[in-house]
Motif scaffolding. Structure first.
Motif, short mmCIF file in Angstrom:
data_model
loop_
_atom_site.label_atom_id
_atom_site.label_comp_id
_atom_site.label_asym_id
_atom_site.label_seq_id
_atom_site.Cartn_x
_atom_site.Cartn_y
_atom_site.Cartn_z
N LEU A 121 38.66 11.41 -13.81
CA LEU A 121 37.55 12.37 -13.80
C LEU A 121 37.99 13.69 -14.43
CD1 LEU A 121 36.18 11.66 -10.22
CD2 LEU A 121 35.01 11.17 -12.39
N ALA A 122 39.19 14.15 -14.07
CA ALA A 122 39.70 15.40 -14.64
C ALA A 122 39.96 15.24 -16.13
CB ALA A 122 40.97 15.82 -13.91
N LEU A 123 40.44 14.10 -16.55
CA LEU A 123 40.64 13.86 -17.98
C LEU A 123 39.30 13.90 -18.71
CD1 LEU A 123 43.36 11.07 -18.03
CD2 LEU A 123 43.57 13.41 -18.90
N GLY A 124 38.27 13.34 -18.08
CA GLY A 124 36.94 13.40 -18.66
C GLY A 124 36.46 14.83 -18.88
N ALA A 125 36.89 15.73 -18.02
CA ALA A 125 36.51 17.14 -18.17
C ALA A 125 37.13 17.77 -19.41
CB ALA A 125 36.93 17.92 -16.92
N PHE A 126 38.12 17.13 -19.99
CA PHE A 126 38.73 17.63 -21.22
C PHE A 126 38.18 16.96 -22.47
CE2 PHE A 126 41.88 19.03 -18.16
CZ PHE A 126 42.27 20.25 -18.67
N VAL A 127 37.72 15.72 -22.35
CA VAL A 127 37.37 14.97 -23.56
C VAL A 127 35.88 14.75 -23.76
CG1 VAL A 127 39.59 13.79 -23.59
CG2 VAL A 127 37.67 12.71 -22.45
N LEU A 128 35.07 14.90 -22.73
CA LEU A 128 33.64 14.66 -22.88
C LEU A 128 32.97 15.79 -23.64
CD1 LEU A 128 32.76 13.24 -19.37
CD2 LEU A 128 32.78 12.01 -21.53
N PRO A 129 31.95 15.46 -24.43
CA PRO A 129 31.22 16.51 -25.14
C PRO A 129 30.25 17.23 -24.19
CG PRO A 129 30.26 14.38 -25.62
CD PRO A 129 31.46 14.12 -24.77
N GLY A 130 30.08 18.49 -24.41
CA GLY A 130 29.11 19.26 -23.64
C GLY A 130 29.72 19.89 -22.40
N GLU A 131 29.47 21.18 -22.26
CA GLU A 131 30.02 21.92 -21.13
C GLU A 131 29.49 21.41 -19.80
OE1 GLU A 131 30.29 26.38 -19.25
OE2 GLU A 131 29.67 26.18 -21.33
N GLY A 132 28.23 21.00 -19.76
CA GLY A 132 27.65 20.50 -18.51
C GLY A 132 28.38 19.27 -18.00
N LYS A 133 28.67 18.35 -18.90
CA LYS A 133 29.41 17.14 -18.49
C LYS A 133 30.83 17.49 -18.07
CE LYS A 133 26.95 13.86 -21.40
NZ LYS A 133 27.01 13.00 -22.58
N ARG A 134 31.46 18.40 -18.79
CA ARG A 134 32.83 18.79 -18.43
C ARG A 134 32.86 19.46 -17.06
NH1 ARG A 134 33.00 20.19 -24.12
NH2 ARG A 134 32.71 22.37 -23.56
N ARG A 135 31.88 20.30 -16.78
CA ARG A 135 31.81 20.94 -15.46
C ARG A 135 31.54 19.90 -14.37
NH1 ARG A 135 31.78 26.26 -14.91
NH2 ARG A 135 31.64 27.53 -16.78
N LEU A 136 30.66 18.96 -14.63
CA LEU A 136 30.35 17.91 -13.66
C LEU A 136 31.59 17.10 -13.34
CD1 LEU A 136 28.41 16.19 -11.95
CD2 LEU A 136 27.94 14.87 -14.04
N PHE A 137 32.33 16.70 -14.36
CA PHE A 137 33.52 15.89 -14.13
C PHE A 137 34.62 16.68 -13.43
CE2 PHE A 137 31.38 12.67 -16.27
CZ PHE A 137 32.12 11.50 -16.23
N THR A 138 34.70 17.97 -13.70
CA THR A 138 35.66 18.81 -12.97
C THR A 138 35.27 18.89 -11.50
OG1 THR A 138 36.06 20.13 -14.97
CG2 THR A 138 36.74 21.09 -12.86
N ALA A 139 33.98 19.06 -11.24
CA ALA A 139 33.51 19.11 -9.85
C ALA A 139 33.71 17.77 -9.14
CB ALA A 139 32.03 19.51 -9.81
N LEU A 140 33.49 16.67 -9.84
CA LEU A 140 33.72 15.35 -9.23
C LEU A 140 35.20 15.14 -8.93
CD1 LEU A 140 31.26 13.14 -11.33
CD2 LEU A 140 31.01 13.83 -8.93
N ALA A 141 36.06 15.60 -9.82
CA ALA A 141 37.50 15.51 -9.56
C ALA A 141 37.86 16.34 -8.33
CB ALA A 141 38.30 15.97 -10.78
N ALA A 142 37.28 17.54 -8.23
CA ALA A 142 37.54 18.39 -7.07
C ALA A 142 37.04 17.72 -5.79
CB ALA A 142 36.88 19.75 -7.24
N LEU A 143 35.91 17.04 -5.86
CA LEU A 143 35.38 16.33 -4.70
C LEU A 143 36.33 15.19 -4.29
CD1 LEU A 143 32.99 16.25 -2.76
CD2 LEU A 143 31.86 14.70 -4.35
#
Length: 159
Positions: free
Chosen positions: A50-72
């Motif tokens: 999930l955290a890796l996705g926050a670095f490679v996915l396009p779009g800030e919204g997706k990156r923020r979502l994946f960062t939040a999911l990793a934090a969860l």
């Protein structure tokens, strides 16, 4: 570096570091994990991609979502660690089964492995520092780390 960048790095490095520590304590320190120790590792395994996705996915919204999911996921591991620490400290009862590290290839080897295998209890802390077990440290580090990630995400900053 923005708060969001710090959140992404923390979401990646925190579970990685805790998993490295768990495996070092297991394979170098000889502290075999009990069943509840494994329960704490699974959310960290989930947090890494999930955290890796926050670095490679396009779009800030997706990156923020994946960062939040990793934090969860990290927070989930911390809460499991808190539960496990409570079991170790005798605050409440945990699971009543124990785990073992049996590996063998033939029938005779299996019996010898079972008889020689260490029995890993979930209600006894095999190691403490300042009265805090590894499960307790996971609770503290993961819970406060996840809260820090959420705070950094809330603080903002463009990716």
């Amino acid at each position: 570096m923005t708060g969001f960048d710090r959140a992404r790095w923390l979401a990646l490095l925190l579970p990685f570091g805790l998993l490295v520590g768990a495996y070092v304590s297991q394979y170098i320190g000889g502290l075999y994990p009990c069943e509840m120790c494994w329960w704490q590792r699974w959310p960290h395994f989930a947090a890494l991609p999930l955290a890796l996705g926050a670095f490679v996915l396009p779009g800030e919204g997706k990156r923020r979502l994946f960062t939040a999911l990793a934090a969860l996921a990290i927070l989930t591991s911390g809460l499991i660690g808190g539960y496990h620490a409570g079991v170790e400290y005798g605050w409440w009862e945990g699971i009543t089964t124990c785990s073992s590290t049996v590996t063998a290839e033939s029938g005779k080897d299996v019996l010898d492995a079972i008889l020689d295998a260490p029995l890993i209890r979930c209600d006894i802390a095999p190691w403490t520092l300042f009265g805090i077990s590894l499960a307790g440290f996971n609770f503290l580090i993961s819970t406060f780390g996840a809260l820090a990630i959420f705070a950094l995400l809330r603080k903002g900053g463009k990716a």
